[in-house]
Design an enzyme around this catalytic site. Structure first.
Site, mmCIF file in Angstrom:
data_model
loop_
_atom_site.group_PDB
_atom_site.id
_atom_site.type_symbol
_atom_site.label_atom_id
_atom_site.label_comp_id
_atom_site.label_asym_id
_atom_site.label_seq_id
_atom_site.Cartn_x
_atom_site.Cartn_y
_atom_site.Cartn_z
ATOM 1 N N SER B 139 0.852 -1.194 0.000
ATOM 2 C CA SER B 139 0.000 0.000 0.000
ATOM 3 C C SER B 139 0.876 1.229 0.000
ATOM 4 O O SER B 139 2.013 1.205 0.494
ATOM 5 C CB SER B 139 -0.872 0.009 1.260
ATOM 6 N N TYR B 152 -1.006 -1.241 10.220
ATOM 7 C CA TYR B 152 -1.177 -1.529 8.791
ATOM 8 C C TYR B 152 0.058 -1.081 7.993
ATOM 9 O O TYR B 152 0.569 -1.824 7.151
ATOM 10 C CB TYR B 152 -2.430 -0.798 8.305
ATOM 11 N N ALA B 153 0.543 0.106 8.272
ATOM 12 C CA ALA B 153 1.713 0.619 7.553
ATOM 13 C C ALA B 153 2.939 -0.245 7.844
ATOM 14 O O ALA B 153 3.754 -0.506 6.945
ATOM 15 C CB ALA B 153 1.976 2.068 7.937
#
Lengths: 77, 245
Positions: B139, B152-153
């Site tokens: 992402s 998430y990162a």
């Protein structure tokens, strides 16, 4: 020379592209036969398939030479 | 242009917008596809649309045993796994100071650890056939960071490091490992944004619109193709210019 030895030697020769005469009892896959670490994983995979055995990772680490491989496979089959 | 006839692809998160589009694009190019996801109904629906050469392989990526079994199930269903697309991902957003251990580990488990395990599981077959494609969907936030998405990162950045390391290990076997980093893509999730949120978001995207799932699928199709054999360890950013990396 046993059948197992022949079959192991054939796999090593085919996989690493080395001369048959170089594949001696004490020949180290990495130091003498030019294998890299990925080759050794592939060799173990090929042994497993040829002989229908399972070689766990900790055992695979002890297989450093042609002789080691033959000995392990003889015991496992 | 890209022909995947005879190749078998396992796509995780195929029940979602991006995963479904990737599976459809690979299938259109001739590949046999294994559709994996947690929810079986949307997988069945997609398989019904795609018709022949599609297999439904439900799997909960939070369950280590199910993850360990999936590569084998896929190989049995399709004959082999030549292409693996690690697309599945979850979010458990929270501000960092309030983020629980569970929120952290669920995201790491599904987004990073499951990708590791699946990749390890398919490598043996790829090594033997001396051909493989591993595509990790990461992402934009893995590269830029995003408030509220520390977990998430971290997982998405982790995928990039994992891809590069593995790419170096298996390059000599004709196996490429790459990542795709989507920006903001039109999905069920972004449909929920209100006009203000949408406007604020679009002002940051030079192209002036959100991306489409098909635009991510096109990137995956390229990376899966024989033509991309010289591309490995890279991250293809598909984000409308939102971050030029």
């Amino acid at each position: 020379m046993s059948d197992i030895e022949d079959r192991v030697r054939k796999i090593v020769v085919e996989h690493l592209g080395v001369e048959e005469a170089k594949v001696t009892e004490n020949a180290s896959f990495i130091d003498d036969l030019g294998a890299d670490s990925l080759d050794t994983v592939e060799l173990v995979m090929a042994f497993e398939e040829e002989f229908g055995i399972e070689i766990p990772d900790d055992a695979a680490e002890t297989i450093q030479t042609f002789g080691d491989a033959v000995k392990f496979i003889k015991e496992a089959t | 242009m890209f022909d995947l006839t005879g190749k078998c692809a396992l796509v995780t998160g195929a029940s979602g917008g991006i995963g479904g589009a990737i599976a459809a694009a690979l299938h259109d190019a001739g590949a046999t596809v294994g559709l994996s996801g947690t929810r079986e109904a949307p997988l069945q629906e997609l398989a019904g649309k795609l018709g022949e050469r599609s297999h439904v392989l439900p799997c909960n990526l939070g369950d280590p045993e199910a993850v360990a079994a999936l590569p084998k199930q896929a190989a049995e269903a399709m004959g082999s796994v030549d292409i693996l697309v690690n697309n599945a991902g979850i979010t458990r957003d929270n501000v960092f100071m309030r983020m629980s251990d569970d929120e952290w580990s669920q995201v790491i488990d599904v987004n990073l650890t499951a990708a590791f395990r699946l990749t390890r599981g398919v490598l043996r077959g790829m090594m033997k056939s001396k051909w493989g494609r591993i595509i990790n969907v990461t992402s934009i936030v893995g590269a830029t960071g995003n408030p509220g998405q520390g977990n998430y990162a971290a997982a998405k950045a982790g995928l990039v490091g994992m891809s590069k390391s593995l790419a170096a290990e298996v390059a000599s076997r004709n196996i490429t490992v790459n990542a795709i980093a989507p920006g903001f893509i039109e999905t069920a999730m972004t449909d929920k944004l209100n006009d203000d949120q949408r406007g604020a978001l679009l002002s940051q995207i030079p192209v002036g619109r959100m991306g489409k799932a098909e635009e991510i699928a096109a990137a995956a199709l390229y990376l899966a193709s024989a033509e991309a054999g010289y591309v490995t360890g890279s991250t293809l950013h598909v984000n409308g210019g939102m971050a030029m990396l």
